[in-house]
Scaffold this motif. Sequence first.
Motif, PDB file in Angstrom:
ATOM      1  N   LEU A 153     -17.488   4.368   4.417  1.00  0.00           N
ATOM      2  CA  LEU A 153     -17.711   5.321   4.931  1.00  0.00           C
ATOM      3  C   LEU A 153     -18.785   5.469   6.398  1.00  0.00           C
ATOM      4  N   ASP A 154     -19.728   4.757   6.506  1.00  0.00           N
ATOM      5  CA  ASP A 154     -21.043   4.691   6.850  1.00  0.00           C
ATOM      6  C   ASP A 154     -20.388   4.245   8.703  1.00  0.00           C
ATOM      7  N   TYR A 155     -19.720   3.553   8.120  1.00  0.00           N
ATOM      8  CA  TYR A 155     -18.808   2.602   9.420  1.00  0.00           C
ATOM      9  C   TYR A 155     -18.228   3.250  10.070  1.00  0.00           C
ATOM     10  N   LEU A 156     -17.384   4.231   9.544  1.00  0.00           N
ATOM     11  CA  LEU A 156     -16.585   5.274   9.856  1.00  0.00           C
ATOM     12  C   LEU A 156     -17.573   6.985  10.418  1.00  0.00           C
ATOM     13  N   LYS A 157     -18.018   6.966   9.675  1.00  0.00           N
ATOM     14  CA  LYS A 157     -19.906   8.017  10.175  1.00  0.00           C
ATOM     15  C   LYS A 157     -20.101   7.369  11.666  1.00  0.00           C
ATOM     16  N   TYR A 158     -20.167   5.975  11.580  1.00  0.00           N
ATOM     17  CA  TYR A 158     -21.285   5.444  13.162  1.00  0.00           C
ATOM     18  C   TYR A 158     -19.876   5.754  13.712  1.00  0.00           C
ATOM     19  N   LEU A 159     -18.702   5.290  13.767  1.00  0.00           N
ATOM     20  CA  LEU A 159     -17.862   5.013  14.957  1.00  0.00           C
ATOM     21  C   LEU A 159     -17.863   6.758  15.762  1.00  0.00           C
ATOM     22  N   GLY A 160     -18.268   7.478  14.524  1.00  0.00           N
ATOM     23  CA  GLY A 160     -17.482   9.254  15.462  1.00  0.00           C
ATOM     24  C   GLY A 160     -16.125   9.860  14.512  1.00  0.00           C
ATOM     25  N   ILE A 161     -15.851   9.066  14.133  1.00  0.00           N
ATOM     26  CA  ILE A 161     -14.373   9.809  13.983  1.00  0.00           C
ATOM     27  C   ILE A 161     -14.488  10.867  12.616  1.00  0.00           C
ATOM     28  N   ASP A 162     -14.086  12.180  12.996  1.00  0.00           N
ATOM     29  CA  ASP A 162     -13.692  13.843  12.179  1.00  0.00           C
ATOM     30  C   ASP A 162     -13.108  13.682  10.992  1.00  0.00           C
ATOM     31  N   VAL A 163     -11.765  13.018  11.146  1.00  0.00           N
ATOM     32  CA  VAL A 163     -10.861  12.952   9.896  1.00  0.00           C
ATOM     33  C   VAL A 163     -10.359  11.414   9.567  1.00  0.00           C
ATOM     34  N   ILE A 164      -9.632  11.170   8.038  1.00  0.00           N
ATOM     35  CA  ILE A 164      -9.498  10.217   8.077  1.00  0.00           C
ATOM     36  C   ILE A 164      -7.578  10.232   7.836  1.00  0.00           C
ATOM     37  N   TRP A 165      -6.643   9.763   7.962  1.00  0.00           N
ATOM     38  CA  TRP A 165      -5.596   9.620   7.407  1.00  0.00           C
ATOM     39  C   TRP A 165      -5.561   9.315   6.697  1.00  0.00           C
ATOM     40  N   LEU A 166      -5.211   9.483   5.511  1.00  0.00           N
ATOM     41  CA  LEU A 166      -5.035   8.039   4.467  1.00  0.00           C
ATOM     42  C   LEU A 166      -4.498   8.089   3.566  1.00  0.00           C
ATOM     43  N   SER A 167      -3.240   6.541   3.823  1.00  0.00           N
ATOM     44  CA  SER A 167      -2.227   6.487   3.917  1.00  0.00           C
ATOM     45  C   SER A 167      -1.968   6.162   2.434  1.00  0.00           C
ATOM     46  N   PRO A 168      -0.819   6.530   1.228  1.00  0.00           N
ATOM     47  CA  PRO A 168      -0.314   6.598   0.054  1.00  0.00           C
ATOM     48  C   PRO A 168      -1.240   5.691  -0.928  1.00  0.00           C
ATOM     49  N   VAL A 169      -2.032   6.744  -1.925  1.00  0.00           N
ATOM     50  CA  VAL A 169      -2.704   6.139  -2.181  1.00  0.00           C
ATOM     51  C   VAL A 169      -2.428   6.162  -4.185  1.00  0.00           C
ATOM     52  N   TYR A 170      -1.396   6.897  -4.316  1.00  0.00           N
ATOM     53  CA  TYR A 170      -0.995   8.140  -5.060  1.00  0.00           C
ATOM     54  C   TYR A 170      -0.187   6.097  -6.312  1.00  0.00           C
ATOM     55  N   GLN A 171       0.280   6.509  -7.194  1.00  0.00           N
ATOM     56  CA  GLN A 171       0.677   5.562  -7.949  1.00  0.00           C
ATOM     57  C   GLN A 171       2.132   5.003  -7.636  1.00  0.00           C
ATOM     58  N   SER A 172       2.614   4.272  -7.863  1.00  0.00           N
ATOM     59  CA  SER A 172       3.719   3.569  -6.808  1.00  0.00           C
ATOM     60  C   SER A 172       3.826   2.476  -7.387  1.00  0.00           C
ATOM     61  N   PRO A 173       5.262   2.071  -7.495  1.00  0.00           N
ATOM     62  CA  PRO A 173       5.515   0.265  -8.145  1.00  0.00           C
ATOM     63  C   PRO A 173       5.644  -0.889  -6.860  1.00  0.00           C
ATOM     64  N   ASN A 174       5.063   0.189  -5.562  1.00  0.00           N
ATOM     65  CA  ASN A 174       4.942  -0.798  -4.061  1.00  0.00           C
ATOM     66  C   ASN A 174       5.882  -1.677  -3.571  1.00  0.00           C
ATOM     67  N   ASP A 175       7.089  -0.829  -3.526  1.00  0.00           N
ATOM     68  CA  ASP A 175       8.374  -1.670  -3.217  1.00  0.00           C
ATOM     69  C   ASP A 175       8.020  -0.597  -1.303  1.00  0.00           C
ATOM     70  N   ASP A 176       7.828  -0.143  -1.515  1.00  0.00           N
ATOM     71  CA  ASP A 176       7.084   0.076   0.347  1.00  0.00           C
ATOM     72  C   ASP A 176       5.510   0.154  -0.138  1.00  0.00           C
ATOM     73  N   ASN A 177       5.155  -0.453  -0.672  1.00  0.00           N
ATOM     74  CA  ASN A 177       3.183  -0.218  -0.002  1.00  0.00           C
ATOM     75  C   ASN A 177       3.208   1.243  -0.555  1.00  0.00           C
ATOM     76  N   GLY A 178       3.513   1.782  -1.596  1.00  0.00           N
ATOM     77  CA  GLY A 178       2.739   2.965  -1.693  1.00  0.00           C
ATOM     78  C   GLY A 178       3.236   4.067  -1.298  1.00  0.00           C
ATOM     79  N   TYR A 179       4.669   4.195  -0.731  1.00  0.00           N
ATOM     80  CA  TYR A 179       5.488   5.249   0.523  1.00  0.00           C
ATOM     81  C   TYR A 179       6.473   5.321  -0.578  1.00  0.00           C
ATOM     82  N   ASP A 180       6.446   4.531  -1.933  1.00  0.00           N
ATOM     83  CA  ASP A 180       7.620   5.094  -2.563  1.00  0.00           C
ATOM     84  C   ASP A 180       6.256   5.828  -4.065  1.00  0.00           C
ATOM     85  N   ILE A 181       6.458   6.520  -4.467  1.00  0.00           N
ATOM     86  CA  ILE A 181       5.193   7.335  -4.903  1.00  0.00           C
ATOM     87  C   ILE A 181       6.136   7.310  -6.657  1.00  0.00           C
TER      88      ILE A 181
END
Length: 554
Positions: free
Chosen positions: A37-65
């Motif tokens: 996060l310090d790296y991102l803070k240094y870059l200066g961005i305001d918002v993180i869009w986090l691709s899915p981190v929910y429980q998933s069997p990962n057929d489509d890397n987390g886009y299958d929740i």
Amino acid sequence: MKKTWWKEAVIYQIYPRSFMDSNGDGIGDLKGITSRLDYLKYLGIDVIWLSPVYQSPNDDNGYDISDYQAIMEEFGTMEDFDEMLAAAHERGIRIVMDLVVNHTSDEHKWFMESRKSKDNAYRDYYIWREGKDEQTPPNNWGACFGGSAWQYDEATAMYYLHLFSKKQPDLNWDNPKVRAEVFDMMTWWCEKGIDGFRMDVISLISKTKEMPDGEIHGLYGDFGPYCTHGPNVHKYLQEMNEKVLSKYDIMTVGETAGVTTETAKQYAGENARELNMVFQFEHVEGDGKYGKWTDEKLPLTTLKKTLSRWQTELYGTAWNSLFWDNHDQPRAVSRFGDDRPQFREASAKMLATCLHMLQGTPYIYQGEELGMTNYPFQSPEDFRDIESINAYREWCKEGPLSHDVFWPCLLYKSRDNARTPVQWDDSAQAGFTTGTPWIAVNPNYKEINAKAETADPDSVFHYYKKLIALRKENPIMVYGSYELLLEESEELFVYTRTLESERLLVVCSFCDHETTFAVPEEFAGASCLIANMGNEYGKTEMTLQPYEAFVLIR
Ligand code: GLC
Ligand code: CA
């Protein structure tokens, strides 16, 4: 035009699997994100869009929740999530969650119930139909990841709809219980303190009741006209807004494939009560020769025309996202710039200039700020992405195209290009993991990595940092109106922005040779806001280097 924080923000997209691995299992995780996060803070961005981190069997890397209120084991625990959120907030960084509610995983408890029997309480959570006969699905629609969009299910001898893989059954949004469950789940996350949602394929949630065959595109019928911007999509989003979104100070962005400038005003109009902004694909689509697949660059005039139409038609009425790439697109510098060693840095900076000076909220996809490139895939076995693997099989192994024709398309457009690990330093596996990464690290990590670039004031990284800082000091970058110059040029992308008496001139060379450019009279003697190489900016007759970019202000 209303002033809002999310118009002024710069968003950074994290694809967690490939961002940073904290425990050596080769898979990026939440603790890994917290550690950077310090790296991102240094870059200066305001918002993180986090691709899915929910429980998933990962057929489509987390886009299958399979559970919206649990964290994928490989990524960590809910405690890790809370820690990451708190650590981000301490640094003034907001976190926007990926909301994937057009479909669930087939391993979600709703679907496991739904498929059991026709009178199960969850039956109507999904879209079930009788086949035309035992061998034939209800219609000819093809799924986005290949094959029919219908899967036969033995337990009840009926078919369920899946617009993506067969492990991603579509939810039935016409069922009020489904909407209530989704809204409750969203509220739960908002109460946790997250800062918004990026809504996955949200333009697909409402399907027409009649489901006729679609026009054949490629190998199957097109579901587009019957599922995209369906009859109730705006009604359901307004309901979501009223019941959830309007209660919190959050940001919402809808992934709205197929949206036009007209329909964007419904989804993300200044006064519409649906979403804050759309994320649309017109400038990154339309180049496909075989479905989405191609190995050819779009002509610059076409790209400018599309981008310019969105600039002028939405001005003052609706809000758009700005991006060159994400986890579904090849690397920007390889696609719109030039990743040959002598041009990579210049063209990466040029693309950044061109995008960040436009009207809309800019998105940086992880590694883009380093000028990361496409991956030199050697064989079909190198791919991990379900879309790429299935496409190779359908178009090539079992289909109409030879390997030699399809291979360059796969190299050019595979989503895996964006999914190779972030290159942190020049140690083994680019510092991403101490183990074996789930997908190979790009061999160019010795030259292209965050450690080297943060240490070099002339790097692509520092150029992005400067652009982000400029946005904070120059409201014209956010709120100015847009005008395209030199419409017919296949070499230069030139435009102005205007806010009251202030004017910007943005000049970007998209070609690998020298060009000349005559600076408009009114900008003679104007000062230079940012440039990717040295030139004499007071002059009116200029010779531009390959991929040169600069911005004048007066
Ligand atoms: C969106 C996501 C993509 C995913 C698809 C199905 O387009 O960005 O990665 O495969 O939806 O959820
Ligand atoms: Ca890990």
